[in-house]
Design a protein around this motif. Structure first.
Motif, PDB file in Angstrom:
ATOM      1  N   ILE A   1       0.837  -1.206   0.000  1.00 20.02           N
ATOM      2  CA  ILE A   1       0.000   0.000   0.000  1.00 20.02           C
ATOM      3  C   ILE A   1       0.869   1.252   0.000  1.00 20.02           C
ATOM      4  N   GLU A   2       1.925   1.243   0.810  1.00 17.70           N
ATOM      5  CA  GLU A   2       2.833   2.396   0.858  1.00 17.70           C
ATOM      6  C   GLU A   2       3.469   2.654  -0.505  1.00 17.70           C
ATOM      7  N   LYS A   3       3.839   1.583  -1.217  1.00 18.30           N
ATOM      8  CA  LYS A   3       4.433   1.745  -2.543  1.00 18.30           C
ATOM      9  C   LYS A   3       3.420   2.304  -3.536  1.00 18.30           C
ATOM     10  N   LYS A   4       2.178   1.836  -3.489  1.00 13.81           N
ATOM     11  CA  LYS A   4       1.147   2.359  -4.385  1.00 13.81           C
ATOM     12  C   LYS A   4       0.906   3.847  -4.137  1.00 13.81           C
ATOM     13  N   ILE A   5       0.854   4.247  -2.871  1.00  8.57           N
ATOM     14  CA  ILE A   5       0.660   5.660  -2.528  1.00  8.57           C
ATOM     15  C   ILE A   5       1.853   6.487  -3.021  1.00  8.57           C
ATOM     16  N   HIS A   6       3.049   5.969  -2.819  1.00 10.11           N
ATOM     17  CA  HIS A   6       4.256   6.664  -3.261  1.00 10.11           C
ATOM     18  C   HIS A   6       4.234   6.866  -4.779  1.00 10.11           C
ATOM     19  N   LYS A   7       3.859   5.849  -5.529  1.00  8.21           N
ATOM     20  CA  LYS A   7       3.804   5.957  -6.995  1.00  8.21           C
ATOM     21  C   LYS A   7       2.736   6.948  -7.442  1.00  8.21           C
ATOM     22  N   LYS A   8       1.580   6.964  -6.769  1.00  9.96           N
ATOM     23  CA  LYS A   8       0.534   7.925  -7.117  1.00  9.96           C
ATOM     24  C   LYS A   8       1.007   9.354  -6.867  1.00  9.96           C
ATOM     25  N   ARG A   9       1.698   9.579  -5.755  1.00 10.50           N
ATOM     26  CA  ARG A   9       2.230  10.916  -5.467  1.00 10.50           C
ATOM     27  C   ARG A   9       3.276  11.326  -6.503  1.00 10.50           C
ATOM     28  N   ALA A  10       4.134  10.382  -6.889  1.00  8.97           N
ATOM     29  CA  ALA A  10       5.159  10.683  -7.889  1.00  8.97           C
ATOM     30  C   ALA A  10       4.511  11.026  -9.223  1.00  8.97           C
ATOM     31  N   ASN A  11       3.503  10.266  -9.631  1.00 15.81           N
ATOM     32  CA  ASN A  11       2.818  10.552 -10.893  1.00 15.81           C
ATOM     33  C   ASN A  11       2.133  11.914 -10.845  1.00 15.81           C
ATOM     34  N   ALA A  12       1.510  12.260  -9.716  1.00 18.93           N
ATOM     35  CA  ALA A  12       0.865  13.566  -9.574  1.00 18.93           C
ATOM     36  C   ALA A  12       1.906  14.688  -9.672  1.00 18.93           C
ATOM     37  N   PHE A  13       3.080  14.477  -9.075  1.00 18.06           N
ATOM     38  CA  PHE A  13       4.153  15.462  -9.150  1.00 18.06           C
ATOM     39  C   PHE A  13       4.596  15.676 -10.594  1.00 18.06           C
ATOM     40  N   TYR A  14       4.801  14.583 -11.344  1.00 13.84           N
ATOM     41  CA  TYR A  14       5.250  14.716 -12.724  1.00 13.84           C
ATOM     42  C   TYR A  14       4.175  15.345 -13.609  1.00 13.84           C
ATOM     43  N   GLN A  15       2.913  15.124 -13.310  1.00 16.68           N
ATOM     44  CA  GLN A  15       1.843  15.783 -14.046  1.00 16.68           C
ATOM     45  C   GLN A  15       1.884  17.291 -13.796  1.00 16.68           C
ATOM     46  N   LEU A  16       2.143  17.696 -12.551  1.00 20.26           N
ATOM     47  CA  LEU A  16       2.285  19.123 -12.248  1.00 20.26           C
ATOM     48  C   LEU A  16       3.480  19.728 -12.972  1.00 20.26           C
ATOM     49  N   MET A  17       4.565  18.979 -13.061  1.00 16.91           N
ATOM     50  CA  MET A  17       5.761  19.484 -13.736  1.00 16.91           C
ATOM     51  C   MET A  17       5.535  19.664 -15.234  1.00 16.91           C
ATOM     52  N   LYS A  18       4.635  18.885 -15.831  1.00 16.87           N
ATOM     53  CA  LYS A  18       4.373  18.975 -17.266  1.00 16.87           C
ATOM     54  C   LYS A  18       3.472  20.151 -17.633  1.00 16.87           C
ATOM     55  N   GLN A  19       2.788  20.726 -16.654  1.00 18.18           N
ATOM     56  CA  GLN A  19       1.889  21.837 -16.939  1.00 18.18           C
ATOM     57  C   GLN A  19       2.683  23.088 -17.310  1.00 18.18           C
ATOM     58  N   ASN A  20       2.166  23.800 -18.317  1.00 15.06           N
ATOM     59  CA  ASN A  20       2.781  25.064 -18.722  1.00 15.06           C
ATOM     60  C   ASN A  20       2.121  26.200 -17.958  1.00 15.06           C
ATOM     61  N   VAL A  21       2.931  27.015 -17.327  1.00 12.90           N
ATOM     62  CA  VAL A  21       2.437  28.177 -16.595  1.00 12.90           C
ATOM     63  C   VAL A  21       2.836  29.415 -17.397  1.00 12.90           C
ATOM     64  N   ASP A  22       1.849  30.240 -17.735  1.00 14.71           N
ATOM     65  CA  ASP A  22       2.143  31.458 -18.476  1.00 14.71           C
ATOM     66  C   ASP A  22       3.014  32.391 -17.637  1.00 14.71           C
ATOM     67  N   ASP A  23       3.814  33.195 -18.319  1.00 13.81           N
ATOM     68  CA  ASP A  23       4.693  34.183 -17.674  1.00 13.81           C
ATOM     69  C   ASP A  23       5.695  33.542 -16.714  1.00 13.81           C
ATOM     70  N   SER A  24       6.173  32.350 -17.055  1.00 12.39           N
ATOM     71  CA  SER A  24       7.194  31.711 -16.228  1.00 12.39           C
ATOM     72  C   SER A  24       8.248  31.063 -17.119  1.00 12.39           C
ATOM     73  N   VAL A  25       9.422  30.890 -16.559  1.00 11.34           N
ATOM     74  CA  VAL A  25      10.526  30.243 -17.261  1.00 11.34           C
ATOM     75  C   VAL A  25      11.094  29.188 -16.325  1.00 11.34           C
ATOM     76  N   SER A  26      11.358  27.999 -16.855  1.00 13.66           N
ATOM     77  CA  SER A  26      11.930  26.922 -16.056  1.00 13.66           C
ATOM     78  C   SER A  26      13.285  26.530 -16.637  1.00 13.66           C
ATOM     79  N   TYR A  27      14.250  26.353 -15.754  1.00 15.46           N
ATOM     80  CA  TYR A  27      15.583  25.956 -16.167  1.00 15.46           C
ATOM     81  C   TYR A  27      15.982  24.674 -15.449  1.00 15.46           C
TER      82      TYR A  27
END
Length: 109
Positions: free
Chosen positions: A29-55
């Motif tokens: 269960i802990e591993k499943k929760i960890h993977k869901k959190r990681a996937n949610a994090f990577y989905q947030l990282m893929k979002q484009n935010v206007d007026d921002s620059v990422s390096y």
């Protein structure tokens, strides 16, 4: 495929704990929760935010110079060659900054 340290640790615990035990199901269960959190994090990282620059910054592996297979030369004093990469996440062209340890060290400056 790369796996994080936490996933590797949980995989090891799951393999070593007897099947059917509550402790093993807790690790699963802990591993499943960890993977869901990681996937949610990577989905947030893929979002484009206007007026921002990422390096992305990467101080890559330090290469010893000269590069030689001769054992005596390998263990004598060598100069460290540093390679630092900066890339705009939205862009395609990385910028590399290279120097040797005689020019500067590896510090934050």
């Amino acid at each position: 495929m790369y796996v994080c340290n936490h996933c590797t640790l949980l995989d090891h615990k799951i393999k070593t704990v007897p099947a059917g035990s509550k402790e093993r199901s807790d690790f699963i269960i802990e591993k499943k929760i960890h993977k869901k959190r990681a996937n949610a994090f990577y989905q947030l990282m893929k979002q484009n935010v206007d007026d921002s620059v990422s390096y992305c910054f990467d101080l890559q592996q330090i290469q010893p110079l000269p590069k030689t297979p001769v054992q005596e030369a390998y263990y004598s004093r060598q100069i460290g060659f540093y390679n630092f990469c900066v890339v705009d996440v939205k862009g395609l062209y990385p910028k590399f900054y290279c120097w040797t340890e005689e020019q500067a060290g590896k510090g934050s400056t």
